[in-house]
Design an enzyme around this catalytic site. Sequence first.
Site, PDB file in Angstrom:
ATOM      1  N   LYS A 169      55.630  42.258  -7.004  1.00 51.10           N
ATOM      2  CA  LYS A 169      56.663  41.263  -6.696  1.00 51.10           C
ATOM      3  C   LYS A 169      57.553  41.093  -7.927  1.00 51.10           C
ATOM      4  O   LYS A 169      57.080  40.822  -9.019  1.00 51.10           O
ATOM      5  CB  LYS A 169      56.002  39.931  -6.322  1.00 51.10           C
TER       6      LYS A 169
ATOM      7  N   ASP B  84      62.365  32.138  -9.449  1.00 49.22           N
ATOM      8  CA  ASP B  84      62.145  31.574  -8.128  1.00 49.22           C
ATOM      9  C   ASP B  84      62.404  30.072  -8.158  1.00 49.22           C
ATOM     10  O   ASP B  84      61.525  29.284  -8.512  1.00 49.22           O
ATOM     11  CB  ASP B  84      60.702  31.867  -7.676  1.00 49.22           C
TER      12      ASP B  84
ATOM     13  N   LYS C  97      62.345  23.953  -5.276  1.00 48.76           N
ATOM     14  CA  LYS C  97      61.097  23.445  -5.859  1.00 48.76           C
ATOM     15  C   LYS C  97      61.368  22.173  -6.665  1.00 48.76           C
ATOM     16  O   LYS C  97      62.475  21.983  -7.158  1.00 48.76           O
ATOM     17  CB  LYS C  97      60.540  24.491  -6.836  1.00 48.76           C
TER      18      LYS C  97
ATOM     19  N   ASP D  17      57.979  34.989 -12.175  1.00 50.21           N
ATOM     20  CA  ASP D  17      57.618  35.347 -10.804  1.00 50.21           C
ATOM     21  C   ASP D  17      57.803  36.852 -10.547  1.00 50.21           C
ATOM     22  O   ASP D  17      57.621  37.328  -9.432  1.00 50.21           O
ATOM     23  CB  ASP D  17      58.453  34.509  -9.815  1.00 50.21           C
TER      24      ASP D  17
ATOM     25  N   ARG E  94      56.633  37.183   0.043  1.00 51.90           N
ATOM     26  CA  ARG E  94      56.106  37.951   1.177  1.00 51.90           C
ATOM     27  C   ARG E  94      57.225  38.686   1.914  1.00 51.90           C
ATOM     28  O   ARG E  94      56.994  39.718   2.541  1.00 51.90           O
ATOM     29  CB  ARG E  94      55.317  37.031   2.112  1.00 51.90           C
TER      30      ARG E  94
HETATM   31  N1  BES Z   1      56.245  32.064  -6.655  1.00 52.59           N
HETATM   32  C1  BES Z   1      55.680  31.122  -5.810  1.00 52.59           C
HETATM   33  C2  BES Z   1      54.167  30.989  -5.941  1.00 52.59           C
HETATM   34  C3  BES Z   1      53.641  30.507  -7.267  1.00 52.59           C
HETATM   35  C4  BES Z   1      53.329  29.173  -7.446  1.00 52.59           C
HETATM   36  C5  BES Z   1      53.394  31.387  -8.274  1.00 52.59           C
HETATM   37  C6  BES Z   1      52.815  28.753  -8.644  1.00 52.59           C
HETATM   38  C7  BES Z   1      52.881  30.970  -9.478  1.00 52.59           C
HETATM   39  C8  BES Z   1      52.589  29.639  -9.666  1.00 52.59           C
HETATM   40  C9  BES Z   1      55.956  31.457  -4.341  1.00 52.59           C
HETATM   41  O1  BES Z   1      57.141  32.124  -4.095  1.00 52.59           O
HETATM   42  C10 BES Z   1      56.024  30.163  -3.624  1.00 52.59           C
HETATM   43  O2  BES Z   1      56.905  29.410  -3.900  1.00 52.59           O
HETATM   44  N2  BES Z   1      55.065  29.924  -2.757  1.00 52.59           N
HETATM   45  C11 BES Z   1      54.992  28.725  -2.036  1.00 52.59           C
HETATM   46  C12 BES Z   1      54.982  29.105  -0.612  1.00 52.59           C
HETATM   47  C13 BES Z   1      55.002  27.970   0.343  1.00 52.59           C
HETATM   48  C14 BES Z   1      56.358  27.350   0.431  1.00 52.59           C
HETATM   49  C15 BES Z   1      54.635  28.517   1.675  1.00 52.59           C
HETATM   50  C16 BES Z   1      53.717  28.018  -2.448  1.00 52.59           C
HETATM   51  O3  BES Z   1      52.705  28.680  -2.553  1.00 52.59           O
HETATM   52  O4  BES Z   1      53.767  26.825  -2.714  1.00 52.59           O
HETATM   53 ZN    ZN Z   2      58.816  30.806  -3.805  1.00 56.00          ZN
HETATM   54 ZN    ZN Z   3      57.874  33.255  -5.690  1.00 51.96          ZN
END
Ligand code: BES
Ligand code: ZN
Ligand code: ZN
Length: 507
Positions: free
Chosen positions: A264, A269, A276, A287, A350
């Site tokens: 990835k 992000d 966020k 990320d 994803r």
């Molecule tokens: N890059 C993030 C996941 C992440 C979170 C990586 C903390 C490292 C540390 C990913 O793209 C994301 O934002 N995931 C969300 C998905 C959710 C909205 C379904 C998550 O896991 O909160």
């Molecule tokens: Zn994300």
């Molecule tokens: Zn992400």
Amino acid sequence: MIETITLAASDVTGSEDVVIVPLFKSAGRLRGSLLRLDQTCASAISNCLSESRFTPDSGETLLIALQIEGAPKHLVLLGLGDRSAQNPHGIMRAAGNAAQLVKKRRFKRCHLLVSEAPAKMSPAEFVYAIVKGCMLALYTFEQKASKETSASVQSLAILSPWPEKSLLHAVEKARTVAGCVARVRDMVNMPGNEMTPAEMGRAAAALAEERSIHCRVLRGAEIKKLKMGAVIDVSKGSAQEPRFIIVQYNRSKQRLPLVCLIGKGVTFDSGGISIKPWEHMEEMKGDMAGGAVVINTIAAAARLRIPLRIVGLVPCVENMPGHTALKPGDIVTTHSGKTIEILSTDAEGRLILADALSFARTFDPSLIVDFATLTGACVIALGKRIAGVMGNDRRFVELIIEAGRTAGEPLWQLPLGEEFSERIKGDIADYKNYSGRDGSTMTAAALLEAFAGGVPWVHVDIAGPYWSDGSGGSYLPKGGTGFGVDCALRFLETLARDKRARKLLKK
Ligand code: BES
Ligand code: ZN
Ligand code: ZN
């Protein structure tokens, strides 16, 4: 980091500036080269031990200055704890402590006298962990105007009772791996305004050229032509054009089994329209850690001449909000033709991995492995030191867990199955990219599984361990960790060299 590392099967001569002396707990009487060193140092070591000024707990250090004819000028006693309990992580952390002490005291050249390996590690593994721990503990990343001219350790000479030949490979490998881990850390630590998708492409191309690896970096128009709708759509809100990196090692060696690594590569992000919260958002510059791991693992595999064909695929995008950005409710058409409805633009990893997975299948690989900072839920489940692993083939999952164990990069298996694949089915599109917080590490993986389409596939969620808050010990300073490189390399080595593992790779 350390410029030269040498090996010798000899004793301390007395001309050394500083000698690091690893000691296990309750080792009984000193023996061999350790005993001889103690004798030349007027029992300095045994006195410290018997007077309990130094209990060799794991990672403990004590610097002693000596003024004894024929003895080194300084010793650093280094505790290694219980000989039967030590593991790669403990050794790396302890060795890193000693390296940092030596650096802080401005020693340029240091020696290290080993006499005994931990019970559960071979001498080669022991020396490997020492070298890697020392090198990674000396890693720093700074972009300050005033560059502190901090002295660095220039050389490390390892004195051991074991034949030099048996350890040479371990030292070389540790240097290669530590170098690749440091490059992953650099890429993760570089701010998002510098490590953009274009810059990732340049970094991959530069590294590939150095190692004679074939590399192509696709730009927006080519990505569009290949119908990678997810990569295009996720990057729509950003001023940064996406890139799709393809690196190929042993490209022309058709007779070797083909493994595809996918990483990835989200260079920042923000969450996009589903933005966020601000706290810790800066950590999202990392990320792209999975992508960095893939690029650098292949560089290391090339240096170590691992007999496999390897294709690395890294979709690189920046996920931003804006009037051109992807929105909740939008439907994305992926490279495979399948559609995904967006419920959260923050579940972007994803999406771009779905494109990469179906593109990977066009190479007809025997195995696909992906590394991704995919879900916050994985951090909640397993914490910040352990990665989650899922897959559609138990045997490969077991092999990669074992590789992680010996690398000191722990992986823990999480489930997949109907329960999760049912949940990712879309209402108006083929799939949806979010289906609730519960079990969301597995639902994210289930979407990837759908796009792997039956090809043996392993997914490693490194959302926890890609970043260190600084509490993991000397060799894991705050920031990017490079987690995954050593594990991936060992896994590839097992696949290439272990007869039974190799059989799992269909031709
Ligand atoms: N890059 C993030 C996941 C992440 C979170 C990586 C903390 C490292 C540390 C990913 O793209 C994301 O934002 N995931 C969300 C998905 C959710 C909205 C379904 C998550 O896991 O909160
Ligand atoms: Zn994300
Ligand atoms: Zn992400």
